[in-house]
Design an enzyme around this catalytic site. Structure first.
Site, PDB file in Angstrom:
ATOM      1  CE  LYS A  55      14.936  16.499   2.610  1.00 38.16           C
ATOM      2  NZ  LYS A  55      14.877  15.921   3.949  1.00 38.16           N
ATOM      3  N   PRO A  82       0.800  -1.211   0.000  1.00 31.11           N
ATOM      4  CG  PRO A  82      -0.271  -1.272   2.047  1.00 31.11           C
ATOM      5  CD  PRO A  82       0.959  -1.725   1.364  1.00 31.11           C
ATOM      6  CD  GLU A  83       4.393   2.457  -3.528  1.00 33.37           C
ATOM      7  OE1 GLU A  83       4.615   3.549  -4.069  1.00 33.37           O
ATOM      8  OE2 GLU A  83       4.910   1.401  -3.899  1.00 33.37           O
ATOM      9  NE  ARG A 143       7.196  -8.301   5.971  1.00 35.21           N
ATOM     10  CZ  ARG A 143       8.011  -7.645   5.137  1.00 35.21           C
ATOM     11  NH1 ARG A 143       7.679  -7.499   3.880  1.00 35.21           N
ATOM     12  NH2 ARG A 143       9.131  -7.159   5.567  1.00 35.21           N
ATOM     13  CG  HIS A 162      -1.614 -14.138   8.677  1.00 40.48           C
ATOM     14  ND1 HIS A 162      -0.513 -14.338   9.491  1.00 40.48           N
ATOM     15  CD2 HIS A 162      -1.527 -15.072   7.704  1.00 40.48           C
ATOM     16  CE1 HIS A 162       0.213 -15.342   9.004  1.00 40.48           C
ATOM     17  NE2 HIS A 162      -0.388 -15.809   7.928  1.00 40.48           N
TER      18      HIS A 162
END
Length: 276
Positions: free
Chosen positions: A154, A2-3, A111, A92
């Site tokens: 940056k 999921p982005e 996970r 899960h």
DNA sequence: CCCAATGTTTTGCC
DNA sequence: GGGCAAAACATTGG
């Protein structure tokens, strides 16, 4: 998995499936999934009605009556399903919201990386993850000039800078590789080396790519499905992600895979030249 | 068995 | 204290 486009697709699905349902009780099978006191989480949510589901970056914000919000992050493999209370639990499934109408909202996470946190509505901006998020990737909130200025400051390479969510939020490993390919920028280019024109192209592609992916219902690589258990459709539009060895769709040069910032990175060595 | 996997947080070093 | 890179989190699948 999921982005931003996948999280947005899940948000829309939940808004279709669970709005106005009242919680009777909450079951938690893996306490570490909940940030803060688990008993308080259960007790506070009992009796509440889910009013809407919002999103900030990759965070879902489940809004309940009584000014209660659950911040939910799916991390790598989190999924929400709506099922009847009679259906057996999946191995899960870690959190189950039981509704008074006999349906349940189940959070599955192979996970166990996902996290939920209960906050007072409006206080979610104090969450450590949400606090440092950059603008949403939309034309109204994401401005080229700000983007260029941020990149200038940056020291990281562009791929790592885009992944850290502070300059702009929503990109993950898949879409970063895709937008850099679209913009013909090498992933290891120092962020401050981008010209204004390159920054503008990248900015425009980020907005375009994420919106196209939302329209396609997200990208399913291995496990992602939305709340209806539907897979996304954007994986068929990917140009470089996990295309190692396949010809670049612009110049036929085989796509290469390298590691940048511990992440698998796919790019075209001819279209995306690393400038000296 | 070893390696890689979509994301964020923590740790440790300048 | 900030920025950054690497490790950690836990599990599955190739």
């Amino acid at each position: 998995m999921p982005e931003l486009p996948e999280v947005e697709t899940v948000r829309r699905g939940l808004n279709d499936l669970v709005l106005n349902k009242q919680i009777s009780s909450v079951d938690v099978y893996y306490d570490k999934m909940i940030i803060g006191d688990v008993q308080k989480f259960k007790d506070t949510l009992a009796g509440k009605v889910i009013e809407t589901v919002d999103r900030r970056g990759k965070y879902l914000l489940l809004r309940f009556s009584g000014d209660v919000t659950v911040i939910s992050h799916l991390r790598m493999e989190g999924k929400y399903y709506v099922k009847s209370k009679d259906e057996p639990l999946d191995k899960h499934t870690h959190v189950v919201f039981n509704f008074v109408d006999g349906t349940t909202l189940r959070y599955n996470d192979t996970r166990k990386f996902g996290r939920m946190e209960l906050v007072k509505t409006g206080m979610e901006v104090n969450n450590s993850g949400i606090k440092k998020l950059g603008p949403e990737p939309t034309v109204d909130t994401f401005k080229v000039d700000d983007f260029y200025q941020a990149l200038q400051k940056k020291k990281k390479v562009i791929k790592t800078a885009l992944l850290d969510q502070t300059i702009v939020t929503g990109l993950g490993n898949i879409y970063v590789d895709e937008v850099l390919w679209m913009s013909k920028i090498h992933p290891q280019t120092p962020a401050k080396n981008l010209s204004y024109d390159e920054a503008k192209k990248l900015h425009d592609n980020i907005i375009k790519e994420l919106n196209m992916a939302i329209e396609a219902g997200g990208t399913t690589i291995r496990s992602y499905t939305d709340a209806f258990r539907n897979e996304g459709g954007f994986q068929f539009s990917l140009k470089v992600y996990q295309k190692t060895g396949e010809p670049c769709q612009r110049c036929q040069t085989p796509i290469e895979r390298i590691v940048v910032g511990q992440r698998g990175t796919h790019f075209c060595p001819k279209c995306q030249i690393l400038k000296p």
